[in-house]
Design a protein around this motif. Structure first.
Motif, PDB file in Angstrom:
ATOM      1  N   ALA A 221       0.837  -1.215   0.000  1.00  0.00           N
ATOM      2  CA  ALA A 221       0.000   0.000   0.000  1.00  0.00           C
ATOM      3  C   ALA A 221       0.864   1.254   0.000  1.00  0.00           C
ATOM      4  CB  ALA A 221      -0.933  -0.006   1.207  1.00  0.00           C
ATOM      5  N   ARG A 222       1.952   1.244   0.744  1.00  0.00           N
ATOM      6  CA  ARG A 222       2.858   2.399   0.766  1.00  0.00           C
ATOM      7  C   ARG A 222       3.516   2.597  -0.597  1.00  0.00           C
ATOM      8  NH1 ARG A 222       6.682   2.827   5.846  1.00  0.00           N
ATOM      9  NH2 ARG A 222       6.842   4.905   4.951  1.00  0.00           N
ATOM     10  N   GLN A 223       3.922   1.497  -1.233  1.00  0.00           N
ATOM     11  CA  GLN A 223       4.512   1.611  -2.562  1.00  0.00           C
ATOM     12  C   GLN A 223       3.507   2.192  -3.547  1.00  0.00           C
ATOM     13  OE1 GLN A 223       5.915  -2.403  -3.401  1.00  0.00           O
ATOM     14  NE2 GLN A 223       8.031  -1.749  -3.082  1.00  0.00           N
ATOM     15  N   LYS A 224       2.283   1.658  -3.538  1.00  0.00           N
ATOM     16  CA  LYS A 224       1.250   2.139  -4.461  1.00  0.00           C
ATOM     17  C   LYS A 224       0.922   3.610  -4.228  1.00  0.00           C
ATOM     18  CE  LYS A 224      -2.207  -0.071  -5.889  1.00  0.00           C
ATOM     19  NZ  LYS A 224      -3.443  -0.796  -6.138  1.00  0.00           N
ATOM     20  N   ALA A 225       1.000   4.056  -2.972  1.00  0.00           N
ATOM     21  CA  ALA A 225       0.708   5.451  -2.636  1.00  0.00           C
ATOM     22  C   ALA A 225       1.884   6.368  -2.947  1.00  0.00           C
ATOM     23  CB  ALA A 225       0.327   5.547  -1.161  1.00  0.00           C
ATOM     24  N   GLY A 226       3.018   5.786  -3.355  1.00  0.00           N
ATOM     25  CA  GLY A 226       4.189   6.592  -3.695  1.00  0.00           C
ATOM     26  C   GLY A 226       4.919   7.144  -2.480  1.00  0.00           C
TER      27      GLY A 226
ATOM     28  N   TYR B  80       1.331 -10.355  -4.306  1.00  0.00           N
ATOM     29  CA  TYR B  80       1.896  -9.062  -4.701  1.00  0.00           C
ATOM     30  C   TYR B  80       2.931  -9.272  -5.807  1.00  0.00           C
ATOM     31  CZ  TYR B  80      -0.586  -7.553  -0.601  1.00  0.00           C
ATOM     32  OH  TYR B  80      -1.574  -7.311   0.318  1.00  0.00           O
ATOM     33  N   PRO B  81       3.254  -8.218  -6.560  1.00  0.00           N
ATOM     34  CA  PRO B  81       4.201  -8.364  -7.676  1.00  0.00           C
ATOM     35  C   PRO B  81       5.561  -8.872  -7.212  1.00  0.00           C
ATOM     36  CG  PRO B  81       3.170  -6.192  -7.705  1.00  0.00           C
ATOM     37  CD  PRO B  81       2.780  -6.840  -6.414  1.00  0.00           C
TER      38      PRO B  81
END
Length: 139
Positions: free
Chosen positions: A23-28, A113-114
């Protein structure tokens, strides 16, 4: 005696999990993910964007590669591996705000996840014991 709320607040200050990291990665958000496993494990697959830094190299490499004060998340193979804790300890000794990703790469992969490897980025099937399968609906 420590208060239960204080205990769990402290625990969450030092641990995170695969879903929160994703989620942190997706939120940048500005977080550096560190894979502390061996070269062979790294080659098998890793969190996309992770930096490979074996826990034994952190003391000598971190300051040159990761700016001081950077939020760091470390992971190893699985809950049966303590390399993540070893890596987190090294980053903490250097003064970095660091968390260990509980479940490690195993749960990252099992939750769907990827995964990055020599073939690119892909996903494995979600293990229904660890993640919620995505239900595809027709539009």
């Amino acid at each position: 005696m420590i208060d239960r709320a204080d205990f769990f607040a402290a625990k969450l200050a030092y641990e995170t999990d695969a879903s929160d990291v994703y989620a942190r990665q997706k939120a940048g958000e500005d977080v550096v993910v560190i894979d502390v496993r061996s070269d062979e494990a790294w080659a098998q697959g890793r969190v996309p964007g992770a930096v490979h830094m074996h826990y034994s190299e952190i003391a000598s490499r971190a300051a040159q590669e990761i700016p001081a004060g950077t939020d760091v998340v470390v992971y190893c193979w699985s809950p049966g591996c303590n390399a993540g804790a070893k890596g987190a300890l090294e980053f903490a000794r250097l003064g970095y705000p660091v968390r260990e990703m509980i479940g490690g790469f195993e749960y990252w992969a099992r939750e769907g996840y990827p995964i990055a490897d020599h073939d690119g980025v892909h996903r494995r099937p979600i293990d229904p014991l660890t993640g919620v399968p995505r239900i595809r609906t027709r539009a």
